[in-house]
Design a protein around this motif. Sequence first.
Motif, short mmCIF file in Angstrom:
data_model
loop_
_atom_site.label_atom_id
_atom_site.label_comp_id
_atom_site.label_asym_id
_atom_site.label_seq_id
_atom_site.Cartn_x
_atom_site.Cartn_y
_atom_site.Cartn_z
N LEU A 280 -3.57 4.14 -1.82
CA LEU A 280 -2.71 4.31 -0.64
C LEU A 280 -3.33 3.55 0.52
CD1 LEU A 280 -0.36 5.65 0.92
CD2 LEU A 280 -1.92 7.58 1.35
N ASN A 281 -2.52 2.63 1.09
CA ASN A 281 -2.95 1.91 2.30
C ASN A 281 -2.54 2.75 3.51
OD1 ASN A 281 -3.07 0.12 4.58
ND2 ASN A 281 -3.12 -1.60 3.14
N GLU A 282 -3.54 3.30 4.18
CA GLU A 282 -3.26 4.19 5.31
C GLU A 282 -2.62 3.45 6.48
OE1 GLU A 282 -6.25 7.82 5.43
OE2 GLU A 282 -7.36 5.90 5.57
N LYS A 283 -2.91 2.17 6.60
CA LYS A 283 -2.37 1.42 7.74
C LYS A 283 -0.88 1.21 7.55
CE LYS A 283 -4.86 -1.87 9.41
NZ LYS A 283 -5.55 -3.18 9.62
N THR A 284 -0.44 0.84 6.36
CA THR A 284 0.98 0.55 6.11
C THR A 284 1.71 1.71 5.44
OG1 THR A 284 0.49 -0.42 3.95
CG2 THR A 284 0.44 -1.90 5.87
N ASN A 285 0.94 2.72 4.99
CA ASN A 285 1.50 3.86 4.28
C ASN A 285 2.24 3.45 3.00
OD1 ASN A 285 1.75 6.65 4.00
ND2 ASN A 285 3.79 6.67 4.92
N THR A 287 1.90 2.45 -1.23
CA THR A 287 1.09 2.74 -2.42
C THR A 287 1.08 1.52 -3.33
OG1 THR A 287 1.62 5.10 -2.30
CG2 THR A 287 0.81 4.27 -4.40
N TYR A 288 -0.10 1.20 -3.85
CA TYR A 288 -0.27 0.05 -4.74
C TYR A 288 -0.93 0.52 -6.03
CZ TYR A 288 0.43 -2.56 -0.39
OH TYR A 288 0.93 -3.05 0.78
N GLU A 289 -0.59 -0.18 -7.10
CA GLU A 289 -1.22 0.09 -8.39
C GLU A 289 -2.06 -1.11 -8.80
OE1 GLU A 289 1.68 1.21 -11.28
OE2 GLU A 289 2.14 3.15 -10.33
N TYR A 290 -3.31 -0.85 -9.15
CA TYR A 290 -4.24 -1.89 -9.56
C TYR A 290 -4.63 -1.67 -11.02
CZ TYR A 290 -5.11 -3.66 -4.83
OH TYR A 290 -4.98 -4.24 -3.58
N PRO A 291 -4.66 -2.73 -11.82
CA PRO A 291 -5.13 -2.58 -13.21
C PRO A 291 -6.65 -2.45 -13.25
CG PRO A 291 -4.66 -4.88 -12.77
CD PRO A 291 -4.25 -4.12 -11.53
#
Length: 434
Positions: A280-285, A287-291
């Motif tokens: 979770l990017n707190e600045k932009t709110n 969510t990203y998924e990383y392998p």
Amino acid sequence: MKLIKIKRLPKILVDLKFAISILIVIAIASSLGSFIEQDEPTAFYEENYPINKPIYGFISSKLIFTFGFEHIYTTWWFLSLLIILSFSLIGCTLTRQFPLLKNSKEYFFRKKQQSYLKLPFAIKLKKTFYLKEKILLKLQELELYIYQNKNLIYGYRGLIGRISPILVHLSLIIILFGGGLGAFKNFKAQEILPKGELFHIQNTIKIGPLTPLPNLTTRINDFWVEYNKDKINQFYSNLSILDNFGNELKNQTISVNNPVRYKNIDIYQSDWNLLGIRLLNEKTNQTYEYPVFPIKANTKSWITWLNDDSKVVSIIFDQFQNTFTIYNEEGKLLNIKNLGETITKNYILTDLLPATGLLIKFDPSIKFIYLGFGLLIITTFLSYLPYTQFWIFEDKNNIWIGSSTNRGKIQLEIEFENLIRNIENKLFENTFSK
């Protein structure tokens, strides 16, 4: 079917030595199937059984491919052996065991004194008043089935000992049928699936020539790992089997050695993996998924990288736990964090994305093989029960008593001597009372 027609079969096919020799060949071939890995890719045999350096001087990939040792149980010659042995067992049962059982059930009387002399246990007693009746009472105590025709008596017990060899043959035929069925009707599939995924059976490892893939829809509801002192104790998957409209037909949590079964299809918990993480990017709110990537083959450790404000950090996960370690670009340990904590200035690790490994098997032969072996164990013990016969012949002056058995001759000898001793004691008591 008349036994006369069965006797037209080739004599060698109903010969006991021939059946045993076929059984030995099948046993040797089966042991080869246990020694040589089955259903592996061609490259596997070329690498592990090289032609220039054969194992034991003769087992090479060329020999394996020539005789089909890489799939012994489905080769034409192995299936032919099973068929030949089945016909041999059927022929032996119909031409030998059934007539033997029929003769055992029928009563026959011995009318000549000479026939009693040929029996292993026989005695001649002087005829006295009510002697035959006293003998009959003692025979009844031995739990015999008794037939009488005037001055002739016949009794037997232990007929199950005659039936058991037929059931032994039947159990072997069931096992052979199961083995042949398993060669054509079976499949094995392996699926690696993330939590929440719907799947159909696709990635088959092995499939029989007459086996259609079932239309089975399954959903992975959840996956988790159970630890004991920081070591994996067990891992679980919660599955739902659905119909074509998405309605749940069955729900079960599976683990290693605790599969779910649905319409003869078994789904086993075989493996697990970590596919990625959710940040979770707190600045932009957002969510990203990383392998994530395995650090070393066949290990449960993974690594991924995160770029935050031009600073790259490495995140390492060991096993499927909520703790992870963070390293900088020089490989220096920065921190040890838990799930839900801030990794860098802007990112929080919110979730792990696991995948469960499922082994899916369909083998209708198992129930026949289990039934056959279960019946074989029981009937093998029952076939050792003795079949015992008694005969009595009464003439003007004497009474002949004879007995024989196919097993347990020492036990019969004791019973026969006790029988005669009891009869003689009764005669002595009657004489003394007079």
